[in-house]
Write an enzyme that holds these catalytic residues in place. Structure first.
Site, PDB file in Angstrom:
ATOM      1  N   CYS A 120       0.850  -1.184   0.000  1.00 51.32           N
ATOM      2  CA  CYS A 120       0.000   0.000   0.000  1.00 51.32           C
ATOM      3  C   CYS A 120       0.891   1.241   0.000  1.00 51.32           C
ATOM      4  O   CYS A 120       2.107   1.150   0.188  1.00 51.32           O
ATOM      5  CB  CYS A 120      -0.932  -0.007   1.203  1.00 51.32           C
ATOM      6  SG  CYS A 120      -2.339   1.122   1.023  1.00 51.32           S
ATOM      7  N   LYS A 196     -12.746  -3.993   1.887  1.00 49.15           N
ATOM      8  CA  LYS A 196     -12.203  -3.213   3.003  1.00 49.15           C
ATOM      9  C   LYS A 196     -13.105  -2.007   3.216  1.00 49.15           C
ATOM     10  O   LYS A 196     -13.260  -1.161   2.339  1.00 49.15           O
ATOM     11  CB  LYS A 196     -10.774  -2.770   2.689  1.00 49.15           C
ATOM     12  CG  LYS A 196     -10.115  -1.940   3.795  1.00 49.15           C
ATOM     13  CD  LYS A 196      -8.694  -1.587   3.402  1.00 49.15           C
ATOM     14  CE  LYS A 196      -7.991  -0.762   4.456  1.00 49.15           C
ATOM     15  NZ  LYS A 196      -6.594  -0.446   4.093  1.00 49.15           N
ATOM     16  N   LYS A 249     -12.194  -6.882   5.702  1.00 47.36           N
ATOM     17  CA  LYS A 249     -11.596  -6.067   6.767  1.00 47.36           C
ATOM     18  C   LYS A 249     -12.533  -4.898   7.065  1.00 47.36           C
ATOM     19  O   LYS A 249     -12.966  -4.218   6.131  1.00 47.36           O
ATOM     20  CB  LYS A 249     -10.224  -5.550   6.316  1.00 47.36           C
ATOM     21  CG  LYS A 249      -9.513  -4.677   7.343  1.00 47.36           C
ATOM     22  CD  LYS A 249      -8.195  -4.140   6.792  1.00 47.36           C
ATOM     23  CE  LYS A 249      -7.516  -3.242   7.816  1.00 47.36           C
ATOM     24  NZ  LYS A 249      -6.271  -2.645   7.311  1.00 47.36           N
TER      25      LYS A 249
END
Length: 327
Positions: A120, A196, A249
């Site tokens: 990321c 996410k 997540k």
């Protein structure tokens, strides 16, 4: 009144029978232990909002990796806190970047560990977003995907066994898969943070890595918490682009989403018991309001029961060291 013929309590009364018919078990094979690597030496700095978790310089990271492997941890995921940040996230793909160095250190200290690399940009940008912006301060999709692919290739070259793009950027899996394949890393799997959510549970993690956005938020590219059908679409896109593992997540607030993915996909599924979940359990346990061991095992069992094959949890090392679960 006569008792019913079928009495489910018969198999619960004896602890051995109760264990023998248990439907869901959490073991060391299910868990991935997160580690935070920082520059310098001699650094083992506890993260204030995550008691028992530390920012570790490479020397201490090697010790922690060896300790984890000896306890029965099978896999770790590495997050990096760079010395310098810029608008291009250049530290993310630097061959001598903090995560790249950390991968090598872990591989030398505990070669039996599988090493996942966080792929990321937010930890490396001076604005704290997972995106690259152009000169007009607008999101540059092409530059972002190119940077993510370069980052994944550099992590694979450093020895990462799995790359884990976590930015929820459209097209990231396809770009990373193409980059890895072109660089000779077609064997390296991708664990995509496919679902996410723009969650309030990430605060302690952002303290740990200093990645809070300098402006705005990430609601534009992370999922809106009320949405469920959209999660299936996101996962389908990443699966079609070549993701090998799909992640949900946070974990516990989205058990329903995890269960829906389990019904739809045959891919291995991961769930992240995130920093806020960890911090809440720790805080309540320190006040004596809950039994930490029981609650940790109950929450991890819930994640696995809902469909998770892999669980990222900060409790992994503690559970295994104290033999609360089997390695």
């Amino acid at each position: 009144m006569p008792f019913p013929v079928e009495r489910l309590s018969r198999l619960r009364a004896h602890p051995v029978l109760r264990a023998m018919v248990r439907e869901t078990r959490v073991t060391g094979d299910d868990l991935i232990y997160p580690l935070f690597a920082v520059p310098g030496s001699g650094v083992r700095r506890e993260i204030g909002s995550m008691p028992g978790q530390y920012n570790l310089s490479l020397d201490h990271l090697a010790q922690e990796a060896r300790r984890a492997a000896d306890a029965g941890v099978r896999a770790v995921i590495v997050f990096g806190v760079p010395e310098r940040k810029d608008g291009a996230a250049s530290g993310a793909f630097d061959a001598r970047g903090i995560v790249q160095q950390a991968i090598g250190v872990i591989k030398r200290a505990a070669p039996e560990l599988a090493v996942f690399a966080d792929t990321c940009l937010c930890e490396y940008t001076d604005h704290g977003h997972c995106l690259v912006f152009g000169k007009d301060n607008r999101y540059d999709p092409a530059a972002t995907l190119e940077t993510l692919a370069r980052t994944a290739v550099s992590q694979a070259a450093a020895g990462a066994d799995v790359v884990a793009p976590s930015g929820m950027v459209d097209g990231m899996v396809a770009a990373i898969r193409a980059g890895l394949d072109a660089a000779g890393f077609s064997h390296v799997p991708i664990m995509s943070y496919a679902v996410k959510y723009a969650s309030g549970f990430y605060g302690p993690f952002r303290d740990a890595v200093g990645s809070a956005p300098a402006f705005g938020d990430r609601a534009g590219h992370q999922m809106d918490p009320p949405n469920a059908r959209e999660a299936l679409r996101e996962a389908q896109l990443d699966a079609a682009e070549g993701a090998d593992i799909l992640m949900v997540k946070p974990g516990l607030p989205y058990l329903d989403i995890l269960a829906r993915l389990r019904e739809r996909f045959s891919h291995p599924l991961a769930a992240y018991q995130v920093s806020g979940e960890y911090a809440m359990i720790k805080a309540a346990a320190r006040h004596g309001w809950i039994d930490e061991d029981r609650v940790v095992l109950e929450t991890l069992t819930a994640l696995k029961r809902a469909g998770a094959d892999l669980i990222l949890t900060y409790f992994a090392l503690d559970l295994l060291e104290r033999k609360r679960i089997a390695a």
